[in-house]
Write a protein that holds these residues in place. Structure first.
Motif, mmCIF file in Angstrom:
data_model
loop_
_atom_site.group_PDB
_atom_site.id
_atom_site.type_symbol
_atom_site.label_atom_id
_atom_site.label_comp_id
_atom_site.label_asym_id
_atom_site.label_seq_id
_atom_site.Cartn_x
_atom_site.Cartn_y
_atom_site.Cartn_z
ATOM 1 N N LEU A 1 -58.409 -17.821 -34.910
ATOM 2 C CA LEU A 1 -59.074 -17.009 -33.613
ATOM 3 C C LEU A 1 -59.724 -15.785 -34.229
ATOM 4 N N ILE A 2 -61.069 -15.686 -34.097
ATOM 5 C CA ILE A 2 -61.982 -14.584 -34.769
ATOM 6 C C ILE A 2 -61.831 -13.434 -33.846
ATOM 7 N N PRO A 3 -60.909 -12.122 -34.192
ATOM 8 C CA PRO A 3 -61.048 -11.005 -33.345
ATOM 9 C C PRO A 3 -62.430 -10.522 -33.012
ATOM 10 N N GLY A 4 -62.335 -9.654 -31.989
ATOM 11 C CA GLY A 4 -63.497 -8.882 -31.621
ATOM 12 C C GLY A 4 -64.755 -9.735 -31.134
ATOM 13 N N CYS A 5 -64.464 -10.918 -30.354
ATOM 14 C CA CYS A 5 -65.572 -11.726 -29.885
ATOM 15 C C CYS A 5 -65.884 -11.369 -28.287
ATOM 16 N N PRO A 6 -66.879 -11.259 -28.059
ATOM 17 C CA PRO A 6 -67.419 -11.157 -26.444
ATOM 18 C C PRO A 6 -67.002 -12.511 -26.047
ATOM 19 N N HIS A 7 -66.682 -12.255 -24.614
ATOM 20 C CA HIS A 7 -66.537 -13.202 -23.702
ATOM 21 C C HIS A 7 -67.312 -14.621 -23.695
ATOM 22 N N HIS A 8 -68.719 -14.556 -23.854
ATOM 23 C CA HIS A 8 -69.684 -15.501 -23.702
ATOM 24 C C HIS A 8 -69.569 -16.266 -25.408
ATOM 25 N N THR A 9 -68.739 -15.903 -26.223
ATOM 26 C CA THR A 9 -68.838 -16.475 -27.528
ATOM 27 C C THR A 9 -67.854 -17.200 -27.660
ATOM 28 N N ILE A 10 -67.846 -18.470 -28.413
ATOM 29 C CA ILE A 10 -66.659 -19.289 -28.663
ATOM 30 C C ILE A 10 -65.985 -18.979 -30.020
ATOM 31 N N PRO A 11 -64.821 -18.093 -29.925
ATOM 32 C CA PRO A 11 -63.975 -17.422 -31.039
ATOM 33 C C PRO A 11 -63.187 -18.134 -32.038
ATOM 34 N N TYR A 12 -63.356 -19.534 -31.957
ATOM 35 C CA TYR A 12 -62.504 -20.153 -32.990
ATOM 36 C C TYR A 12 -62.957 -20.801 -34.080
ATOM 37 N N TYR A 13 -62.405 -20.779 -35.155
ATOM 38 C CA TYR A 13 -63.068 -21.553 -36.360
ATOM 39 C C TYR A 13 -62.008 -22.622 -36.969
ATOM 40 N N SER A 14 -62.393 -23.837 -36.990
ATOM 41 C CA SER A 14 -61.559 -24.954 -37.584
ATOM 42 C C SER A 14 -61.747 -24.971 -39.155
ATOM 43 N N TYR A 15 -60.664 -25.147 -39.905
ATOM 44 C CA TYR A 15 -60.731 -25.303 -41.245
ATOM 45 C C TYR A 15 -59.796 -26.486 -41.719
ATOM 46 N N PRO A 16 -60.087 -26.902 -42.904
ATOM 47 C CA PRO A 16 -59.221 -27.705 -43.405
ATOM 48 C C PRO A 16 -58.168 -27.367 -44.354
ATOM 49 N N VAL A 17 -57.063 -27.937 -44.335
ATOM 50 C CA VAL A 17 -55.980 -27.588 -45.233
ATOM 51 C C VAL A 17 -55.522 -28.924 -46.039
ATOM 52 N N ALA A 18 -55.618 -28.567 -47.194
ATOM 53 C CA ALA A 18 -55.423 -29.663 -48.291
ATOM 54 C C ALA A 18 -53.632 -29.912 -48.335
ATOM 55 N N LEU A 19 -53.137 -30.991 -48.104
ATOM 56 C CA LEU A 19 -51.857 -31.221 -48.251
ATOM 57 C C LEU A 19 -51.573 -32.001 -49.414
ATOM 58 N N SER A 20 -52.368 -32.832 -49.908
ATOM 59 C CA SER A 20 -52.401 -33.496 -51.224
ATOM 60 C C SER A 20 -53.797 -33.728 -51.624
ATOM 61 N N CYS A 21 -54.128 -33.941 -52.849
ATOM 62 C CA CYS A 21 -55.480 -34.303 -53.416
ATOM 63 C C CYS A 21 -55.320 -35.420 -54.483
ATOM 64 N N LYS A 22 -56.651 -36.137 -54.626
ATOM 65 C CA LYS A 22 -56.651 -37.253 -55.495
ATOM 66 C C LYS A 22 -57.899 -37.142 -56.263
ATOM 67 N N CYS A 23 -58.123 -37.777 -57.412
ATOM 68 C CA CYS A 23 -59.371 -38.091 -57.934
ATOM 69 C C CYS A 23 -59.935 -39.345 -57.341
ATOM 70 N N GLY A 24 -61.378 -39.100 -56.911
ATOM 71 C CA GLY A 24 -61.972 -40.457 -56.260
ATOM 72 C C GLY A 24 -63.242 -39.954 -56.183
ATOM 73 N N LYS A 25 -64.278 -40.960 -55.194
ATOM 74 C CA LYS A 25 -65.405 -40.768 -54.986
ATOM 75 C C LYS A 25 -65.456 -39.667 -53.758
ATOM 76 N N CYS A 26 -66.543 -38.903 -53.875
ATOM 77 C CA CYS A 26 -66.739 -37.699 -53.040
ATOM 78 C C CYS A 26 -67.217 -38.364 -51.626
ATOM 79 N N ASN A 27 -66.495 -37.986 -50.335
ATOM 80 C CA ASN A 27 -66.829 -38.414 -49.227
ATOM 81 C C ASN A 27 -67.589 -37.230 -48.527
ATOM 82 N N THR A 28 -68.833 -37.509 -48.228
ATOM 83 C CA THR A 28 -69.671 -36.447 -47.555
ATOM 84 C C THR A 28 -69.343 -36.242 -45.995
ATOM 85 N N ASP A 29 -68.581 -37.001 -45.371
ATOM 86 C CA ASP A 29 -67.707 -36.751 -44.212
ATOM 87 C C ASP A 29 -67.163 -35.289 -44.058
#
Length: 134
Positions: free
Chosen positions: A83-111
């Motif tokens: 939740l991004i603090p200090g947002c007015p009521h008409h603004t969506i105050p959320y930001y979703s972000y990835p958290v890496a649990l494990s990694c691998k060497c492989g082809k880059c997935n643009t998704d």
């Protein structure tokens, strides 16, 4: 082929996999929206590190499958929302972000990855900063 050549090739392939240093790394993302009063600093993990690649000067002599451009990418990840603090009521105050649990060497997935290396941009806030530790 000589036995020495075959053994050298096998050792090179085995060492190539063990020399890859791709793992989750701590990273801070700075997020702000024009409408909101604060910038949010989010501590997360991303995939970062070295992956062995095989790219030869004799590209025309090798099969395409022999040329490998691997990147350090997500094997397992989840998304969290802050939740991004200090947002007015008409603004969506959320930001979703990835958290890496494990990694691998492989082809880059643009998704879910940016596969192009851009100029280094400074990751900073222009507004007062709040820290988010999830």
């Amino acid at each position: 082929m000589s036995p020495f050549f075959v053994m050298s090739l096998l050792c090179g392939l085995i060492f190539g996999q063990t020399a890859s240093l791709c793992a989750p790394s701590e990273y801070t993302i700075h997020v702000e929206k024009r409408e909101c009063a604060y910038c949010l600093a989010i501590n997360t993990t991303i995939c970062a590190g070295f992956c062995m690649t095989r790219d030869s000067n004799g590209k025309k002599l090798l099969l395409r499958s022999a040329l490998s451009q691997n990147v350090c990418t997500y094997k397992e990840m989840l998304y969290r929302t802050a939740l991004i603090p200090g947002c007015p009521h008409h603004t969506i105050p959320y930001y979703s972000y990835p958290v890496a649990l494990s990694c691998k060497c492989g082809k880059c997935n643009t998704d879910y990855s940016d596969c192009v290396r851009e100029k280094v941009r400074t990751n900073y806030c222009t507004k007062p900063q709040k820290l988010c530790n999830l």
